[in-house]
Write a protein that holds these residues in place. Structure first.
Motif, PDB file in Angstrom:
ATOM      1  N   GLY A 224       0.840  -1.195   0.000  1.00 33.40           N
ATOM      2  CA  GLY A 224       0.000   0.000   0.000  1.00 33.40           C
ATOM      3  C   GLY A 224       0.875   1.245   0.000  1.00 33.40           C
ATOM      4  O   GLY A 224       2.015   1.209   0.449  1.00 33.40           O
ATOM      5  N   GLN A 225       0.309   2.314  -0.530  1.00 40.92           N
ATOM      6  CA  GLN A 225       1.063   3.570  -0.515  1.00 40.92           C
ATOM      7  C   GLN A 225       0.123   4.710  -0.165  1.00 40.92           C
ATOM      8  O   GLN A 225      -0.931   4.875  -0.788  1.00 40.92           O
ATOM      9  CB  GLN A 225       1.719   3.821  -1.877  1.00 40.92           C
ATOM     10  CG  GLN A 225       2.590   5.079  -1.879  1.00 40.92           C
ATOM     11  CD  GLN A 225       3.450   5.200  -3.119  1.00 40.92           C
ATOM     12  OE1 GLN A 225       3.056   4.764  -4.196  1.00 40.92           O
ATOM     13  NE2 GLN A 225       4.625   5.796  -2.988  1.00 40.92           N
ATOM     14  N   TYR A 226       0.508   5.456   0.818  1.00 39.03           N
ATOM     15  CA  TYR A 226      -0.245   6.652   1.187  1.00 39.03           C
ATOM     16  C   TYR A 226       0.661   7.853   0.948  1.00 39.03           C
ATOM     17  O   TYR A 226       1.682   8.011   1.609  1.00 39.03           O
ATOM     18  CB  TYR A 226      -0.686   6.580   2.651  1.00 39.03           C
ATOM     19  CG  TYR A 226      -1.321   7.850   3.136  1.00 39.03           C
ATOM     20  CD1 TYR A 226      -2.520   8.298   2.585  1.00 39.03           C
ATOM     21  CD2 TYR A 226      -0.721   8.628   4.117  1.00 39.03           C
ATOM     22  CE1 TYR A 226      -3.094   9.492   3.000  1.00 39.03           C
ATOM     23  CE2 TYR A 226      -1.292   9.821   4.547  1.00 39.03           C
ATOM     24  CZ  TYR A 226      -2.476  10.242   3.975  1.00 39.03           C
ATOM     25  OH  TYR A 226      -3.038  11.426   4.386  1.00 39.03           O
ATOM     26  N   GLU A 227       0.303   8.644  -0.046  1.00 40.06           N
ATOM     27  CA  GLU A 227       1.124   9.813  -0.377  1.00 40.06           C
ATOM     28  C   GLU A 227       0.534  11.035   0.275  1.00 40.06           C
ATOM     29  O   GLU A 227      -0.664  11.276   0.176  1.00 40.06           O
ATOM     30  CB  GLU A 227       1.144  10.023  -1.895  1.00 40.06           C
ATOM     31  CG  GLU A 227       1.953   8.992  -2.634  1.00 40.06           C
ATOM     32  CD  GLU A 227       1.675   9.053  -4.129  1.00 40.06           C
ATOM     33  OE1 GLU A 227       0.581   9.507  -4.526  1.00 40.06           O
ATOM     34  OE2 GLU A 227       2.550   8.641  -4.888  1.00 40.06           O
ATOM     35  N   THR A 228       1.392  11.805   0.909  1.00 38.89           N
ATOM     36  CA  THR A 228       0.892  12.963   1.626  1.00 38.89           C
ATOM     37  C   THR A 228       1.886  14.113   1.530  1.00 38.89           C
ATOM     38  O   THR A 228       3.067  13.897   1.255  1.00 38.89           O
ATOM     39  CB  THR A 228       0.628  12.601   3.115  1.00 38.89           C
ATOM     40  OG1 THR A 228       0.288  13.780   3.842  1.00 38.89           O
ATOM     41  CG2 THR A 228       1.851  11.959   3.758  1.00 38.89           C
ATOM     42  N   VAL A 229       1.391  15.314   1.748  1.00 38.26           N
ATOM     43  CA  VAL A 229       2.305  16.451   1.824  1.00 38.26           C
ATOM     44  C   VAL A 229       2.748  16.666   3.269  1.00 38.26           C
ATOM     45  O   VAL A 229       3.531  17.563   3.549  1.00 38.26           O
ATOM     46  CB  VAL A 229       1.663  17.753   1.262  1.00 38.26           C
ATOM     47  CG1 VAL A 229       1.583  17.692  -0.255  1.00 38.26           C
ATOM     48  CG2 VAL A 229       0.293  18.009   1.869  1.00 38.26           C
ATOM     49  N   ASP A 230       2.257  15.838   4.205  1.00 37.01           N
ATOM     50  CA  ASP A 230       2.647  15.951   5.614  1.00 37.01           C
ATOM     51  C   ASP A 230       2.749  14.572   6.266  1.00 37.01           C
ATOM     52  O   ASP A 230       1.824  14.098   6.924  1.00 37.01           O
ATOM     53  CB  ASP A 230       1.636  16.839   6.350  1.00 37.01           C
ATOM     54  CG  ASP A 230       2.134  17.253   7.733  1.00 37.01           C
ATOM     55  OD1 ASP A 230       3.155  16.688   8.196  1.00 37.01           O
ATOM     56  OD2 ASP A 230       1.512  18.131   8.358  1.00 37.01           O
ATOM     57  N   GLY A 231       3.884  13.929   6.063  1.00 39.05           N
ATOM     58  CA  GLY A 231       4.104  12.574   6.576  1.00 39.05           C
ATOM     59  C   GLY A 231       4.086  12.514   8.092  1.00 39.05           C
ATOM     60  O   GLY A 231       3.572  11.574   8.687  1.00 39.05           O
ATOM     61  N   ALA A 232       4.640  13.558   8.729  1.00 37.19           N
ATOM     62  CA  ALA A 232       4.708  13.560  10.189  1.00 37.19           C
ATOM     63  C   ALA A 232       3.302  13.521  10.786  1.00 37.19           C
ATOM     64  O   ALA A 232       3.041  12.796  11.749  1.00 37.19           O
ATOM     65  CB  ALA A 232       5.469  14.788  10.672  1.00 37.19           C
ATOM     66  N   ALA A 233       2.395  14.290  10.203  1.00 38.69           N
ATOM     67  CA  ALA A 233       1.019  14.316  10.700  1.00 38.69           C
ATOM     68  C   ALA A 233       0.380  12.943  10.546  1.00 38.69           C
ATOM     69  O   ALA A 233      -0.310  12.453  11.450  1.00 38.69           O
ATOM     70  CB  ALA A 233       0.198  15.365   9.951  1.00 38.69           C
ATOM     71  N   ALA A 234       0.638  12.300   9.428  1.00 36.50           N
ATOM     72  CA  ALA A 234       0.055  10.970   9.200  1.00 36.50           C
ATOM     73  C   ALA A 234       0.563   9.984  10.246  1.00 36.50           C
ATOM     74  O   ALA A 234      -0.207   9.196  10.799  1.00 36.50           O
ATOM     75  CB  ALA A 234       0.410  10.490   7.797  1.00 36.50           C
ATOM     76  N   LEU A 235       1.858  10.062  10.550  1.00 36.36           N
ATOM     77  CA  LEU A 235       2.469   9.081  11.455  1.00 36.36           C
ATOM     78  C   LEU A 235       2.109   9.316  12.919  1.00 36.36           C
ATOM     79  O   LEU A 235       2.394   8.483  13.773  1.00 36.36           O
ATOM     80  CB  LEU A 235       3.984   9.054  11.257  1.00 36.36           C
ATOM     81  CG  LEU A 235       4.387   8.422   9.911  1.00 36.36           C
ATOM     82  CD1 LEU A 235       5.835   8.719   9.582  1.00 36.36           C
ATOM     83  CD2 LEU A 235       4.124   6.919   9.890  1.00 36.36           C
ATOM     84  N   GLU A 236       1.441  10.427  13.205  1.00 37.91           N
ATOM     85  CA  GLU A 236       0.912  10.601  14.562  1.00 37.91           C
ATOM     86  C   GLU A 236      -0.116   9.519  14.867  1.00 37.91           C
ATOM     87  O   GLU A 236      -0.399   9.217  16.008  1.00 37.91           O
ATOM     88  CB  GLU A 236       0.281  11.990  14.718  1.00 37.91           C
ATOM     89  CG  GLU A 236       1.317  13.052  15.013  1.00 37.91           C
ATOM     90  CD  GLU A 236       0.753  14.459  14.908  1.00 37.91           C
ATOM     91  OE1 GLU A 236      -0.484  14.623  14.943  1.00 37.91           O
ATOM     92  OE2 GLU A 236       1.577  15.402  14.784  1.00 37.91           O
TER      93      GLU A 236
END
Ligand SMILES: [Mn+2]
Length: 314
Positions: A224-236
């Motif tokens: 799976g791939q989740y592309e984001t402009v804010d990886g840190a927020a996602a990893l919270e």
């Protein structure tokens, strides 16, 4: 006049949907006697795709759940596959269909056909680059709306031309479309990524919204791939993501699941693995850490993750 369904892979990304919609429009413009109907293999589509289609007044592709066997004496349903060609990524009941076309930029999997087929496979950065090329090849003048839809998918699939899958053809066509639309392709691409919204995805969506199954070394490996402009927020939401990964893998009966949380501005991916991590760890040359492993420069699932995993499974 028969109907031909045109669709991209399951868990569609922007390129899967746009390539199907634009290729269907191209074929309909050519008036070959068939009606090409853009479809999709999920109920929903990426936010950026939905917004772009809406902006230009294009209909949502029709949801295609499965292809039923043809009734007695009837011909099989004809289909065109875009942005994929492997049975594990295509519509349920594909054996009941006649594949009359493939437009793709992935490895050739297990597709077989009874008759000669329109088969365009080119190792370019997005299927929409190939569709752009086909508009030219057929001499069909595209509208600005079509140019914008195509450019949006070229930019998301090549991660704004930064992915190693990007070729000179992608750069040339992106520049051409950008010029025509009066936009800088990379800035335009950033806006497309941002229209997706950051941080408003649940862990379940991060795992399942863009995921593909690969048969590797006798195992079912989901990537799976989740592309984001804010990886840190996602990893919270790491704990939730881990739970969602395990739940998805168990539900699908997969052996392993690899999730890339790709930060397109930082240009790299946090790699999380669950299930049997042998092939993923061997393929990527990393350990399986609870918090994941940051892999700088990893933007392409196909080239930088699936390909080495497939090699590791051989
Ligand atoms: Mn693609």
């Amino acid at each position: 006049m028969s109907k031909v369904y045109v669709f991209g892979h399951k868990n569609p990304d922007n390129d899967a949907i746009m390539s199907a919609v634009m290729f269907a429009q191209l074929k309909n413009a050519l008036n070959d006697g068939n009606e090409y109907v853009p479809c999709m293999l999920s109920q929903g589509m990426p936010k950026e795709t939905e917004l772009m289609l809406e902006k230009h007044g294009f209909d949502k592709p029709q949801y295609l759940e499965k292809i039923e066997p043809a009734a007695d004496g009837e011909a099989k349903q004809q289909v065109v596959l875009t942005d994929h060609n492997e049975s594990s990524q295509t519509v349920d009941g594909i054996e009941n269909a006649e594949i009359v076309g493939v437009v793709d930029h992935h490895r050739i999997g297990d597709v077989t056909t009874a008759n000669p087929v329109f088969f365009v496979a080119l190792p370019w950065g997005s299927t929409c680059t190939i569709v752009t090329y086909l508009f030219k090849a057929y001499g069909v003048e595209m509208s600005d709306a079509q140019a914008e839809c195509l450019l949006s998918a070229m930019m998301t699939d090549t991660v704004m031309l930064k992915s190693p899958t990007t070729t000179d053809v992608d750069r040339t066509f992106a520049a051409e479309l950008g010029e025509r639309l009066g936009v800088d392709p990379v800035e335009f691409g950033k806006a497309v990524f941002k229209s997706r919204g950051a941080g408003d995805f649940t862990p379940e969506q991060m795992v399942s919204r863009d995921i593909k199954c690969f048969e590797i070394g006798g195992q079912q490996v989901y990537i799976g791939q989740y592309e984001t402009v804010d990886g840190a927020a996602a990893l919270e939401q790491l704990d939730g993501i881990r739970e969602a990964m395990e739940a998805y893998r168990t539900e699908k009966g997969g052996d392993a699941l690899v999730l890339l949380v790709t930060d397109i501005l930082e240009e790299g991916s946090q790699v999380l693995i669950c299930g049997d991590d042998t092939i993923p760890c061997k393929g990527l040359g990393i350990e399986n850490k609870p918090e994941g492993v940051w892999m700088p420069g990893v933007l392409s699932r196909k080239k930088q993750v699936a390909a080495p995993l497939i090699a590791a499974g051989e």
